[in-house]
Design an enzyme around this catalytic site. Structure first.
Site, mmCIF file in Angstrom:
data_model
loop_
_atom_site.group_PDB
_atom_site.id
_atom_site.type_symbol
_atom_site.label_atom_id
_atom_site.label_comp_id
_atom_site.label_asym_id
_atom_site.label_seq_id
_atom_site.Cartn_x
_atom_site.Cartn_y
_atom_site.Cartn_z
ATOM 1 N N GLY A 79 -7.811 -18.440 1.586
ATOM 2 C CA GLY A 79 -8.994 -18.692 0.761
ATOM 3 C C GLY A 79 -10.166 -19.263 1.513
ATOM 4 O O GLY A 79 -11.266 -19.388 0.967
ATOM 5 N N GLY A 184 -7.827 -27.525 -3.473
ATOM 6 C CA GLY A 184 -6.964 -27.839 -2.343
ATOM 7 C C GLY A 184 -5.781 -26.889 -2.306
ATOM 8 O O GLY A 184 -5.480 -26.186 -3.276
ATOM 9 N N LYS A 362 -9.676 -24.407 13.995
ATOM 10 C CA LYS A 362 -10.561 -25.160 13.114
ATOM 11 C C LYS A 362 -11.978 -25.244 13.668
ATOM 12 O O LYS A 362 -12.919 -25.521 12.941
ATOM 13 C CB LYS A 362 -10.020 -26.586 12.912
ATOM 14 C CG LYS A 362 -8.597 -26.632 12.371
ATOM 15 C CD LYS A 362 -8.447 -25.907 11.054
ATOM 16 C CE LYS A 362 -7.027 -25.969 10.520
ATOM 17 N NZ LYS A 362 -6.830 -25.104 9.322
#
Length: 461
Positions: A79, A184, A362
């Protein structure tokens, strides 16, 4: 607090077509938030988790491993948009190895594992509304990937951001999309249940699921872990790895002092005064890789017992409605972590794995490392480190993918490097080699590393 805050949030979610179970989950968290719950876990309330079985020490029968893998589905969380790196589409569509994207490597790895083991290994993605279309279009390049009777994806839910002053749904006419946020990755369980995907997996004969993030190319299908998990009889298991100085931040596993149960403590759940203790990698040696193993029957039983509302701990996330504008309305985002389900299930297990199963991206620093010759791709589409990975630190000039690609059109060789720090703004030529503890100092304006150069501790040689 506004007396009708929850009612207004419910109405907004219902009007947007959010699943009733997801609204019930939100309502539970809203009640916790309104009562003053923050989800923080104090250092004084936990004891360290200091031991876990090691994958390297396991003796798993090959037949048992094959049988367990034959009943396993692969679920990838997909997502994320990679907004921290300036992206506005699915992060998994980012090029990571040659011309291949994360999604290409994942799909090719699953197909290779099927061919090698004979397992059906369905790949199912948890997409968001903003990643679904592009992702499914990209997967059309793999017509044999879908498993009969199962979807290629299901959608995660969304929820309204709440004003920090009164917990009513925020209004932001300039961009109404910013009024919403994902709940989340703890939403995995709600979304699996509400979408019907959990039931379809069970009906198709799948007992287990291997769950991981789509930006972690280390989490490939593994018969040994599947056989170990099936053999434990555990309802839930988390893969953990030994922390290094680079892992001082992030979620780590601890034991709750009152009952000894293993719990996940995320950075957002750590009190400021406990930050040093939480970052002590000798005291808290294991971090959460976010690679999980689920017994789907146990999950279905627990969700049936709770009406679809898994009792995960709350994570309160304070932000502004426009994350790029610090002066915009302060909001609270209600979140939960999927790894936190370890405290929900009696008999949950942990397994220590090595860093080869944890290769997340990341930042663009991570991306440079995975694109480099430190790693090679095996015929099974696994990434294997040829040498110890150096610590890469790029300056802010490389923060976005567009800026990174413009400055690094050619990936330098990092095989001889132990660390690589780039200050300032440098553009790289072809066939650059980085050696030792290399550093490029901040130069005035832009600078260039010429073709064929070697970069070491003293800069460009």
């Amino acid at each position: 607090m506004s007396a009708d805050g929850l009612a207004r949030a419910r109405h907004k979610m219902q009007s947007a077509g959010v699943a009733p179970t997801a609204i019930d989950v939100f309502a539970r968290f809203y009640g916790l938030l309104e009562s003053g719950e923050t989800g923080t876990i104090a250092e004084s309330d936990v004891t360290p988790l200091t031991e876990a079985p090691r994958l390297a020490d396991l003796d798993v029968d090959e037949d048992a491993g094959r049988q367990a893998l034959a009943q396993t589905a692969v679920i990838k969380l997909n997502g994320g948009l990679g907004t921290s790196m300036g992206m506005d589409r699915a992060k998994s569509l980012l090029r990571v190895r040659g011309d291949r994207t994360f999604l290409d490597v994942i799909a090719q790895g699953v197909l290779a594992a099927r061919a090698a083991t004979g397992a059906r290994l369905p790949l199912v993605l948890m997409n968001s509304f903003r990643t679904q279309d592009d992702t499914l279009a990209a997967l059309a390049a793999y017509p044999g990937l879908a498993t009969d009777g199962l979807p290629l994806d299901f959608l995660q839910n969304r929820e309204p951001k709440l004003r920090a002053d009164d917990l009513t749904p925020v209004e932001w006419p300039a961009d109404p999309g910013l009024e919403w946020c994902p709940p989340g990755h703890g939403d995995l369980y709600t979304a699996l249940h509400a979408s019907g995907t959990l039931g379809r997996l069970l009906d198709a004969g799948f007992r287990y699921a291997s769950v991981s993030n789509s930006d972690n190319l280390g989490a490939t299908p593994d018969a040994r872990i599947a056989g170990w998990f099936a053999g434990t009889g555990a309802p839930f298991a988390a893969e953990v790895a030994r922390r290094t100085p680079a892992d001082r931040k992030g979620g780590h596993l601890v034991r709750r002092a009152t009952d000894g149960r293993i719990v996940l403590r995320e950075t957002a759940q750590t009190l400021p005064q406990d930050a040093d203790a939480a970052a002590d990698i000798t005291k808290h040696p294991y971090f959460n890789t976010n690679n999980l193993w689920l017994d789907l029957r146990a999950l279905a039983d627990e969700l049936d017992r709770t009406g679809g509302v898994l009792h995960l701990p709350l994570i309160r996330n304070d932000k502004t409605v426009d994350p790029t504008d610090a002066s915009s309305t302060p909001v609270v985002q209600i979140e939960s972590a999927m790894g936190a389900a370890i405290e929900v299930f009696d008999g949950a297990a942990v397994l220590e794995v090595d860093r080869s199963r944890f290769l997340p991206v990341k930042t663009t620093s991570d991306l440079l490392l995975l694109r480099s010759d430190v790693y090679r791709s095996t015929p099974e589409h696994r990434l294997v480190a040829e040498v110890p990975a150096p610590l890469v630190t790029l300056s802010g000039a490389y923060k976005t993918v567009a800026a990174f690609d413009a400055r690094l059109p050619h990936t330098p060789s990092l095989r001889e490097a132990t660390s690589f720090t780039v200050d300032g703004d440098w553009t790289f030529g072809r066939d650059v080699t980085v050696t030792g503890d290399a550093r490029l100092a901040d130069a005035s304006g832009t600078a260039r590393v010429p073709d064929g150069a070697r970069v070491g501790p003293d800069g460009v040689a």
